[in-house]
Write a protein that holds these residues in place. Structure first.
Motif, PDB file in Angstrom:
ATOM      1  N   THR A 111      -6.600  13.956  49.297  1.00  0.00           N
ATOM      2  CA  THR A 111      -5.787  14.979  48.630  1.00  0.00           C
ATOM      3  C   THR A 111      -6.624  15.780  47.640  1.00  0.00           C
ATOM      4  O   THR A 111      -6.551  17.011  47.603  1.00  0.00           O
ATOM      5  N   THR A 113      -9.829  16.223  47.603  1.00  0.00           N
ATOM      6  CA  THR A 113     -10.821  17.003  48.336  1.00  0.00           C
ATOM      7  C   THR A 113     -10.171  18.233  48.971  1.00  0.00           C
ATOM      8  O   THR A 113     -10.730  19.331  48.931  1.00  0.00           O
ATOM      9  N   GLU A 114      -8.979  18.049  49.530  1.00  0.00           N
ATOM     10  CA  GLU A 114      -8.277  19.180  50.126  1.00  0.00           C
ATOM     11  C   GLU A 114      -7.903  20.215  49.053  1.00  0.00           C
ATOM     12  O   GLU A 114      -8.002  21.412  49.287  1.00  0.00           O
ATOM     13  N   ASN A 115      -7.484  19.756  47.902  1.00  0.00           N
ATOM     14  CA  ASN A 115      -7.121  20.669  46.810  1.00  0.00           C
ATOM     15  C   ASN A 115      -8.337  21.433  46.308  1.00  0.00           C
ATOM     16  O   ASN A 115      -8.212  22.596  45.932  1.00  0.00           O
ATOM     17  N   LYS A 118      -9.292  24.480  48.505  1.00  0.00           N
ATOM     18  CA  LYS A 118      -8.372  25.636  48.510  1.00  0.00           C
ATOM     19  C   LYS A 118      -8.824  26.708  47.566  1.00  0.00           C
ATOM     20  O   LYS A 118      -9.427  26.679  46.618  1.00  0.00           O
TER      21      LYS A 118
END
Length: 118
Positions: A111, A113-115, A118
């Motif tokens: 999570t 890393t994904e944030n 962005k």
């Protein structure tokens, strides 16, 4: 029956059957030519071993409780068996808790890393 026949009847490799014998889970007689010979009840013993392994028990505990087994993996009263089983259940519970912690940390890392991406 010879080890090859036991392997065919149980679906367990010859190598693993030799390991079971070294761990004193199964026994054979030796023919004059040195070949291992197993009796017919060994087929059921191997099936019980496989069921107990699938339940997460290590061979050291299986060796202790195997004489108390009947059917697939049902147990009849036998001294010390419940203590060993409870101890093993505690080990498995701890592993499950450790895995859940690892899963939670991995999800958090994904999570985060994904944030960041962005």
């Amino acid at each position: 029956m010879l080890i090859g026949e036991l392997s065919r009847r149980t679906g367990v490799s010859e190598r693993l059957l030799r390991y079971y014998e070294r761990m004193e889970l199964i026994h054979s007689e030796r023919r004059t030519n040195g070949y291992r010979e197993y009796d017919n009840p060994t087929v059921e013993t191997v099936r019980r071993i496989r069921a107990l392994l699938a339940a997460g028990l290590p061979t050291r505990i299986i060796r202790q409780i195997l004489p108390c087994t009947f059917d697939e993996a049902a147990l009849r009263p036998c001294p010390g068996v419940l203590t060993s089983l409870r101890d093993q259940l505690n080990v498995l519970d701890q592993r499950a808790a450790d895995l859940e912690t690892a899963r939670r940390l991995l999800r958090q890392t994904i999570t985060a890393t994904e944030n960041e991406a962005k």
